[in-house]
Design an enzyme around this catalytic site. Structure first.
Site, PDB file in Angstrom:
ATOM      1  N   ARG A   1       0.851  -1.192   0.000  1.00 11.58           N
ATOM      2  CA  ARG A   1       0.000   0.000   0.000  1.00 11.58           C
ATOM      3  C   ARG A   1       0.880   1.233   0.000  1.00 11.58           C
ATOM      4  NH1 ARG A   1      -4.897  -1.153  -1.313  1.00 11.58           N
ATOM      5  NH2 ARG A   1      -5.529   0.889  -0.543  1.00 11.58           N
TER       6      ARG A   1
ATOM      7  N   HIS B   1      12.891  -3.272  -1.832  1.00 11.85           N
ATOM      8  CA  HIS B   1      12.280  -3.244  -3.166  1.00 11.85           C
ATOM      9  C   HIS B   1      13.109  -4.141  -4.085  1.00 11.85           C
ATOM     10  CE1 HIS B   1      10.087  -1.541  -6.562  1.00 11.85           C
ATOM     11  NE2 HIS B   1      11.244  -1.443  -7.196  1.00 11.85           N
TER      12      HIS B   1
HETATM   13  C1  GAR Z   1       9.595  -8.831  -2.024  1.00 11.16           C
HETATM   14  O1  GAR Z   1      10.213  -9.175  -3.238  1.00 11.16           O
HETATM   15  C2  GAR Z   1       9.703  -7.332  -1.799  1.00 11.16           C
HETATM   16  O2  GAR Z   1      10.922  -6.796  -2.243  1.00 11.16           O
HETATM   17  C3  GAR Z   1       8.543  -6.827  -2.638  1.00 11.16           C
HETATM   18  O3  GAR Z   1       7.515  -7.728  -2.363  1.00 11.16           O
HETATM   19  C4  GAR Z   1       8.080  -9.021  -2.096  1.00 11.16           C
HETATM   20  C5  GAR Z   1       7.501  -9.524  -0.786  1.00 11.16           C
HETATM   21  O4  GAR Z   1       7.895 -10.851  -0.541  1.00 11.16           O
HETATM   22  N1  GAR Z   1       8.207  -5.487  -2.292  1.00 11.16           N
HETATM   23  C6  GAR Z   1       7.850  -4.573  -3.199  1.00 11.16           C
HETATM   24  O5  GAR Z   1       7.711  -4.813  -4.381  1.00 11.16           O
HETATM   25  C7  GAR Z   1       7.591  -3.174  -2.636  1.00 11.16           C
HETATM   26  N2  GAR Z   1       7.659  -2.200  -3.659  1.00 11.16           N
HETATM   27  P1  GAR Z   1       7.757 -11.470   0.916  1.00 11.16           P
HETATM   28  O6  GAR Z   1       6.314 -11.212   1.367  1.00 11.16           O
HETATM   29  O7  GAR Z   1       8.007 -12.930   0.693  1.00 11.16           O
HETATM   30  O8  GAR Z   1       8.766 -10.809   1.807  1.00 11.16           O
END
Ligand code: GAR
Length: 214
Positions: free
Chosen positions: A90, A108
């Site tokens: 969010r 990220h």
């Molecule tokens: C991860 O790759 C994180 O870097 C990304 O969501 C994934 C969550 O994985 N975040 C974004 O894209 C934020 N802009 P997880 O729930 O297994 O930690």
């Protein structure tokens, strides 16, 4: 150091932070895991780690302002020193960002400032870059912007699809986020004129990588 972690999904980065804190080698404790999604598997990971959880569903609020206020209240109530976004999907209000200024960080799956936003692995493949990676950064009022704390680089293989690249990056995220949090716990992160300085760090000026390596 008291940490609050915000999640929306599977929580593998949360798990990496739980493992760091529970290994006992850093002076840090996750005191609250907050999710905006009631079914997020990360909540289960927190429970297994005996960490307090709270679900604050954005759907239940009239806009981002009241939703973020509820999260601020929960995080302040838990007395957090550092807020880690770990797959929290969010956008945060400027009020939230200002409230936790200097103690709000995100991970990220790209080498920011390249490829902010969504579907970033596909964006990197489509752009034809030879490397991508992960970035831990302070959160400012933009989307995936803010002073960079640490980055990990991975090569992009010629045959990669977005899933293969995401998996390669995620593996490094699980090293990078604990490293960044440890630097905070050791009080080695300073934000000076919009840039991050890390103290007591041995650097390698010859640490270049070339891809393709042929
Ligand atoms: C991860 O790759 C994180 O870097 C990304 O969501 C994934 C969550 O994985 N975040 C974004 O894209 C934020 N802009 P997880 O729930 O297994 O930690």
């Amino acid at each position: 150091m008291r940490i609050g972690v915000l999640i929306s999904g599977g929580g593998t980065n949360l798990q990496a932070l739980i493992d760091l804190c529970q290994a006992g080698s850093v002076n840090a404790e996750i005191v609250l895991v907050l999710s905006n999604v009631a079914t997020a598997f990360g909540l289960e990971r927190a429970k297994r780690g005996s960490i307090p959880t709270q679900v604050i569903e954005h759907k239940g609020y009239d806009g981002r302002g009241p939703f973020d206020k509820a999260m601020i209240q929960a995080l302040d109530g838990a007395g957090v020193d550092l807020v880690c976004l770990a797959g929290f999907m969010r956008l945060l209000t400027p009020e939230f960002v200002r409230h936790f200024s200097g103690r709000l960080i995100n991970i990220h799956p790209a080498l920011l400032p390249a490829f902010p936003g969504l579907h970033v692995q596909q964006q990197a493949i489509d752009a034809g870059v030879r490397f991508s990676g992960a970035t831990v950064h302070f959160v400012d009022e933009g989307m995936d912007t803010g002073p960079i704390i640490a980055q990990a680089v991975v090569p992009i293989m010629l045959e990669d699809d977005a899933d293969a690249l995401a998996a390669r990056i995620l593996k490094q995220e699980h090293r990078l986020y604990p490293l960044a949090v440890r630097l905070f716990a050791e009080n080695r992160v300073r934000l000076i004129d919009g840039k991050v300085e890390i103290s007591d760090c041995a650097q390698d000026p010859e640490g270049a990588m070339i891809n393709p390596p042929c």
